[in-house]
Design an enzyme around this catalytic site. Structure first.
Site, PDB file in Angstrom:
ATOM      1  N   PHE A 148     -15.784  -4.306 -28.648  1.00 31.82           N
ATOM      2  CA  PHE A 148     -16.925  -5.038 -29.210  1.00 31.82           C
ATOM      3  C   PHE A 148     -16.503  -6.133 -30.176  1.00 31.82           C
ATOM      4  CE2 PHE A 148     -16.143  -2.301 -32.843  1.00 31.82           C
ATOM      5  CZ  PHE A 148     -16.475  -3.124 -33.904  1.00 31.82           C
ATOM      6  N   LYS A 172     -15.394  -5.374 -17.571  1.00 29.64           N
ATOM      7  CA  LYS A 172     -16.342  -4.398 -18.133  1.00 29.64           C
ATOM      8  C   LYS A 172     -16.342  -4.634 -19.641  1.00 29.64           C
ATOM      9  CE  LYS A 172     -17.009  -1.022 -20.107  1.00 29.64           C
ATOM     10  NZ  LYS A 172     -17.753  -1.049 -21.379  1.00 29.64           N
ATOM     11  N   GLU A 175     -20.402  -2.546 -24.342  1.00 31.27           N
ATOM     12  CA  GLU A 175     -21.858  -2.427 -24.164  1.00 31.27           C
ATOM     13  C   GLU A 175     -22.604  -2.684 -25.480  1.00 31.27           C
ATOM     14  OE1 GLU A 175     -19.532  -0.194 -24.233  1.00 31.27           O
ATOM     15  OE2 GLU A 175     -20.215   1.865 -24.556  1.00 31.27           O
ATOM     16  N   ARG A 176     -21.840  -2.865 -26.588  1.00 28.01           N
ATOM     17  CA  ARG A 176     -22.524  -3.051 -27.871  1.00 28.01           C
ATOM     18  C   ARG A 176     -22.948  -4.503 -28.098  1.00 28.01           C
ATOM     19  NH1 ARG A 176     -18.369   0.159 -31.555  1.00 28.01           N
ATOM     20  NH2 ARG A 176     -17.700   1.452 -29.837  1.00 28.01           N
ATOM     21  N   SER A 225      -9.828   1.110 -28.762  1.00 29.83           N
ATOM     22  CA  SER A 225      -9.251   2.088 -29.689  1.00 29.83           C
ATOM     23  C   SER A 225      -8.098   2.855 -29.017  1.00 29.83           C
ATOM     24  CB  SER A 225     -10.338   3.062 -30.148  1.00 29.83           C
ATOM     25  OG  SER A 225     -10.881   3.731 -29.027  1.00 29.83           O
ATOM     26  N   CYS A 280      -8.556  -6.055 -35.146  1.00 25.06           N
ATOM     27  CA  CYS A 280      -7.372  -5.206 -34.946  1.00 25.06           C
ATOM     28  C   CYS A 280      -6.186  -5.749 -35.724  1.00 25.06           C
ATOM     29  CB  CYS A 280      -7.026  -5.124 -33.475  1.00 25.06           C
ATOM     30  SG  CYS A 280      -6.538  -6.717 -32.837  1.00 25.06           S
ATOM     31  N   GLU A 382      -7.277   4.437 -38.878  1.00 22.58           N
ATOM     32  CA  GLU A 382      -7.901   3.109 -38.838  1.00 22.58           C
ATOM     33  C   GLU A 382      -9.352   3.252 -39.290  1.00 22.58           C
ATOM     34  OE1 GLU A 382      -8.730   1.434 -34.894  1.00 22.58           O
ATOM     35  OE2 GLU A 382      -8.023  -0.499 -35.632  1.00 22.58           O
TER      36      GLU A 382
END
Ligand code: NAD
Length: 497
Positions: A148, A172, A175-176, A225, A280, A382
């Site tokens: 996201f 893909k 979805e957020r 992640s 990240c 994290e």
């Protein structure tokens, strides 16, 4: 409520399958829905890509690059609109959203160099009348699964290069915040991409598993992640796929006693709190060599953190927006609670931050901990929020040991005026991307991006030269054209000069 559709074979499609809400994190309101693809829908995208691949593979690389040139222009023309879309669903500020798009466009520019990077290698006369060359051929249907936090840039790390190399791609997205990702894919079609070469399917684990299990999908690029990266790497490679899976991070900045502290503080503010810490490559640990540096650093950081301009990402002139979801906010607040319970000194507390007029937004203020130690969970894990932890050490060697012992190895940097210390740091640190007085050493598009240790599973980094290798297979061809009227006797020994 409108629905974010799939893009399959150049058409926007709605399947009436499962869906999820997409929120504006600045208001806490659901703004649209996104379809979550079933296995059958993913298979439809795969079939489309498979059918489109042969013609695209045989399209001259220069023609493929021309599509990318037009795509770059369309992205630049639509920068403001795309930034608005990113900001509305992710929460990051408009300036930050425009910045990620610009870094994404760099990757489109690199993809425009397809004819150059695919030239291959050639050797004449490797033996009598024998020439040899290596070709870099596309893999076929490849897929990307993206996080996201960079809905524009991370997909652009992947598909422009994969497609310029002659592959067909299935994306893909997260979805957020799927809207900007979908819109950008539509622009590539407007630029002249044939149908089926880029399909976008939204979804969750079901869609991802369908991509992992499909034999037609030859390679998977993943960014997200670490637990999911590890899962995708294990499941994908088990099925013989090529996989690059980039995971999470805990990025340390080392502050040496001779550092230019004012510049280091400015750099740290942006690197720790920009995008609400949801990068990240965000700096989440400041390792101070000596108490004097730590005290001076905290004295300078504290007022600046308290003065951070925080609000709805879509407003102008802000430093920081909200976190992406209510769950993300609760997780970050949970870590702050835990840091306090573990005995770290909370210098600035971002919990309970309210933005007037946006009371339901997912805001957490800038947070600073001092006296953090390596056994604490706020150090080990994290947090992915606006939380900076100060760890105090006595020497550069101790700082480096700390970083080398950490499970993640994505990015790091050192602030110093000492070339010898910087050189030692660059040589010995076990991290994939290193900055010297540069807090976010994100490589430009013509280098490659990737961490070490549990920040990356796979051999090749993302984009740039490694990206070309990842999305192509080497074929070595050895060719002889014997001279007329010559006759070669059988040779039973292994051929050599
Ligand atoms: P995430 O792992 O939750 O999701 C990433 C993708 O995986 C999404 O498309 C999601 O739909 C999918 N996914 C989620 N759960 C899944 C499951 N159980 N099975 C299969 N697929 C699943 O990550 P996120 O929260 O979207 O992104 C933040 C994370 O990404 C952070 O850890 C951050 O450090 C990392 N990240 C890493 C890099 C890098 O280059 N190393 C870059 C950006 C983000």
């Amino acid at each position: 409520m409108s629905i974010v559709q799939h893009l399959i074979h150049g058409e926007l499609v709605t399947k009436g399958e499962r869906s999820a809400d997409v929120f504006n994190p600045s208001t806490g309101q659901a703004v649209r829905k996104v379809e979550l693809a079933s296995r059958a829908t993913v298979q439809q995208a795969i079939d489309s890509a498979k059918a489109a691949f042969p013609a695209w593979r045989n399209t001259p690389p220069a023609k493929r690059a021309q599509v990318m040139f037009r795509f770059k222009q369309l992205l630049e023309q639509n920068e403001a609109r795309i930034a608005q879309m990113i900001s509305e669903e992710h929460g990051k500020t408009l300036e930050d959203a425009a910045g990620e798009l610009k870094r994404g466009i760099e990757n489109v520019e690199f993809a425009c160099a397809a004819p150059e990077v695919l030239k291959g290698e050639y050797s004449r006369n490797v033996g009598p009348n024998i020439d040899a060359w290596s070709d870099f051929q596309p893999l076929g249907v490849v897929a990307g699964i993206t996080p996201f936090n960079f809905p524009a840039m991370v997909p652009l790390w992947m598909y422009p290069l994969a497609i310029a190399c002659g592959n067909a791609f299935i994306l893909k997205p997260s979805e957020r915040d799927p809207s900007s990702t979908l819109y950008i894919a539509q622009l590539l079609h407007e630029a002249g991409l044939p149908n089926g070469i880029l399909n976008v399917v939204h979804g969750d684990k079901e869609a991802v598993d369908a991509l992992i299990e499909a034999p037609e999908v030859k390679a998977l690029s993943f960014v997200g992640s670490t637990p999911i990266a590890e899962y995708i790497y294990a499941e994908g490679t088990k099925r013989g796929k090529r996989v690059q899976a980039l995971g999470g991070a805990k990025n340390h900045a080392v502050l040496m006693p001779d550092a230019d502290l004012d510049n280091a503080v400015s750099a740290l503010m942006g690197a720790a709190y920009g995008s609400c810490g949801e990068r990240c490559m965000a700096i989440s640990v400041a390792v101070c060599v000596g108490d004097q540096v730590a005290d001076a650093l905290i004295a300078k950081l504290e007022p600046q953190i308290k003065a951070l301009k925080i609000g709805a990402g879509t407003s102008c002139g802000l430093d920081m927006g909200p976190l992406v979801t209510a769950a993300a906010r609760d997780k970050v607040v949970g870590y702050i609670d835990e840091g306090v319970a573990a005995g770290a000194r909370l210098v600035v507390d971002g919990r309970g931050y309210r933005v007037a007029g946006n009371e339901d937004g997912y805001f957490v203020g800038g947070t600073l901990f001092d006296n953090v130690t390596p056994e604490m969970r706020i150090y080990k894990e994290e947090i992915f929020g606006p939380v900076l932890c100060v760890v105090r050490v006595n020497s550069l060697e101790q700082a480096m040991q700390l970083i080398n012992d950490h499970e993640y190895g994505n990015g790091t940097c050192i602030f110093t005026r000492d070339g010898e210390a910087a050189r030692l740091f660059c040589d010995e640190i076990e991290v994939g991307m290193v900055g010297v007085n540069v807090p976010l050493p994100v490589p430009v598009a013509y280098h490659s991006f990737g961490g070490w240790k549990r920040s990356l599973f796979g051999d090749l980094h993302a984009y740039g030269p490694d990206g070309v290798r990842f999305y192509t297979r080497r074929k070595a061809i050895t060719q002889r054209w014997p001279q007329r009227a010559s006759h070669e006797a059988s040779q039973f020994a292994f051929p050599s000069l």
